[in-house]
Write an enzyme that holds these catalytic residues in place. Structure first.
Site, short mmCIF file in Angstrom:
data_model
loop_
_atom_site.label_atom_id
_atom_site.label_comp_id
_atom_site.label_asym_id
_atom_site.label_seq_id
_atom_site.Cartn_x
_atom_site.Cartn_y
_atom_site.Cartn_z
N ARG A 1 0.81 -1.21 0.00
CA ARG A 1 0.00 0.00 0.00
C ARG A 1 0.86 1.27 0.00
O ARG A 1 0.49 2.29 -0.60
CB ARG A 1 -0.88 -0.02 1.25
N LEU B 1 -5.23 5.01 1.25
CA LEU B 1 -3.88 5.54 1.06
C LEU B 1 -3.16 5.66 2.40
O LEU B 1 -3.80 5.69 3.45
CB LEU B 1 -3.97 6.91 0.37
N ASN C 1 -12.02 14.49 0.98
CA ASN C 1 -12.79 13.30 0.60
C ASN C 1 -14.28 13.56 0.78
O ASN C 1 -14.68 14.40 1.59
CB ASN C 1 -12.37 12.11 1.50
N THR C 2 -15.07 12.85 0.01
CA THR C 2 -16.52 12.84 0.24
C THR C 2 -16.93 11.43 0.62
O THR C 2 -16.45 10.45 0.06
CB THR C 2 -17.31 13.33 -0.99
N HIS C 3 -17.84 11.35 1.59
CA HIS C 3 -18.25 10.04 2.11
C HIS C 3 -19.78 10.03 2.23
O HIS C 3 -20.37 10.99 2.73
CB HIS C 3 -17.61 9.80 3.48
N ASP D 1 -11.93 7.64 6.65
CA ASP D 1 -13.21 8.32 6.89
C ASP D 1 -13.22 9.03 8.24
O ASP D 1 -14.21 9.00 8.99
CB ASP D 1 -14.38 7.34 6.76
C1 GRF Z 1 -19.77 8.51 -3.63
O1 GRF Z 1 -21.00 8.33 -2.98
C2 GRF Z 1 -18.64 8.68 -2.64
O2 GRF Z 1 -19.02 9.36 -1.48
C3 GRF Z 1 -18.32 7.25 -2.31
O3 GRF Z 1 -18.41 6.57 -3.54
C4 GRF Z 1 -19.33 7.24 -4.38
C5 GRF Z 1 -18.59 7.56 -5.65
O4 GRF Z 1 -19.46 7.77 -6.69
N1 GRF Z 1 -17.04 7.13 -1.68
P1 GRF Z 1 -18.94 8.35 -8.10
O5 GRF Z 1 -17.81 7.43 -8.58
O6 GRF Z 1 -18.46 9.74 -7.88
O7 GRF Z 1 -20.13 8.26 -8.99
#
Ligand code: GRF
Length: 195
Positions: free
Chosen positions: A65, A93, A107-109, A145
């Site tokens: 990794r 990562l 990041n988006t979660h 996360d």
């Molecule tokens: C999103 O909901 C993100 O938060 C999660 O995976 C999804 C990615 O979707 N980690 P996309 O590839 O942007 O359509």
């Protein structure tokens, strides 16, 4: 001192790339899109906008990794990126990227962190029977996360929801919120002393 034109965003993606698309459509200064696997829609979306792409194939680095992370970091540095947006990037990562971009990996979660961390946030929320979930935009850190929360928005769980339906509604919110947060960061970086 950076100018707004000088802030350079690198996006890390793995899959369908709908968040990447939202970022591109918001005319943010994306200079590179890097994926951890070939043949993903994210690469086509970037190419359609004329954005340079790179594939750092995760499978070639297994199980190391750190080596994979170094290769990703090198690709970002090569493109002189100063803000990294993870958009559905599915490989965890390690230290080198956070050392190279301190506080600058976002990041988006698809949950209201700290609830439902991990790769199964949407099914986990459904299984838990919560009535409200949502999405979180946060600074990424070594802990998956985790890290400072920049923005959150709720999404109701509706009767009869399945994973796909709920995730689609969460993504619709991410597509609005994530570019907004990145735009704010770009503004804040303008005039800030370079790190
Ligand atoms: C999103 O909901 C993100 O938060 C999660 O995976 C999804 C990615 O979707 N980690 P996309 O590839 O942007 O359509």
């Amino acid at each position: 001192m950076a100018t707004s034109a000088g802030v350079r965003i690198g996006v890390l993606a793995s899959g369908s790339g709908t968040n990447l698309q939202a970022i591109l459509d918001a005319d943010l200064p994306v200079v590179a899109v890097i994926t951890d696997r070939p043949d993903v829609a994210a690469l086509d979306r970037a190419a359609a906008k004329g954005i340079p792409t790179a594939v750092v194939d995760r499978s070639a680095y297994l199980p190391d990794r750190d080596a994979f992370t170094r290769a990703i970091t090198d690709a970002l540095v090569e493109h002189r990126v100063d803000l990294v947006a993870m958009a559905g990037f599915m490989t965890v990562l390690t230290g080198p990227i956070f050392a190279a971009f301190p506080g600058r990996v976002i990041n988006t979660h698809p949950s209201l962190l700290p609830a439902f961390r991990g790769a199964h946030a949407v099914p986990d929320a459904l299984a838990a029977g919560v009535k409200v979930t949502g999405c979180t935009i946060h600074v990424a850190t070594l802990e998956v996360d985790d890290g400072p929360i920049l923005a959150q928005e709720t999404v109701p769980v509706l009767p009869g929801d399945d994973v796909d339906a709920l995730h689609e509604r969460i993504k619709a919110v991410e597509h609005r919120l994530y570019p907004q947060v990145l735009a704010t960061m770009v503004e804040e970086m303008v005039g800030a002393p370079e790190q």
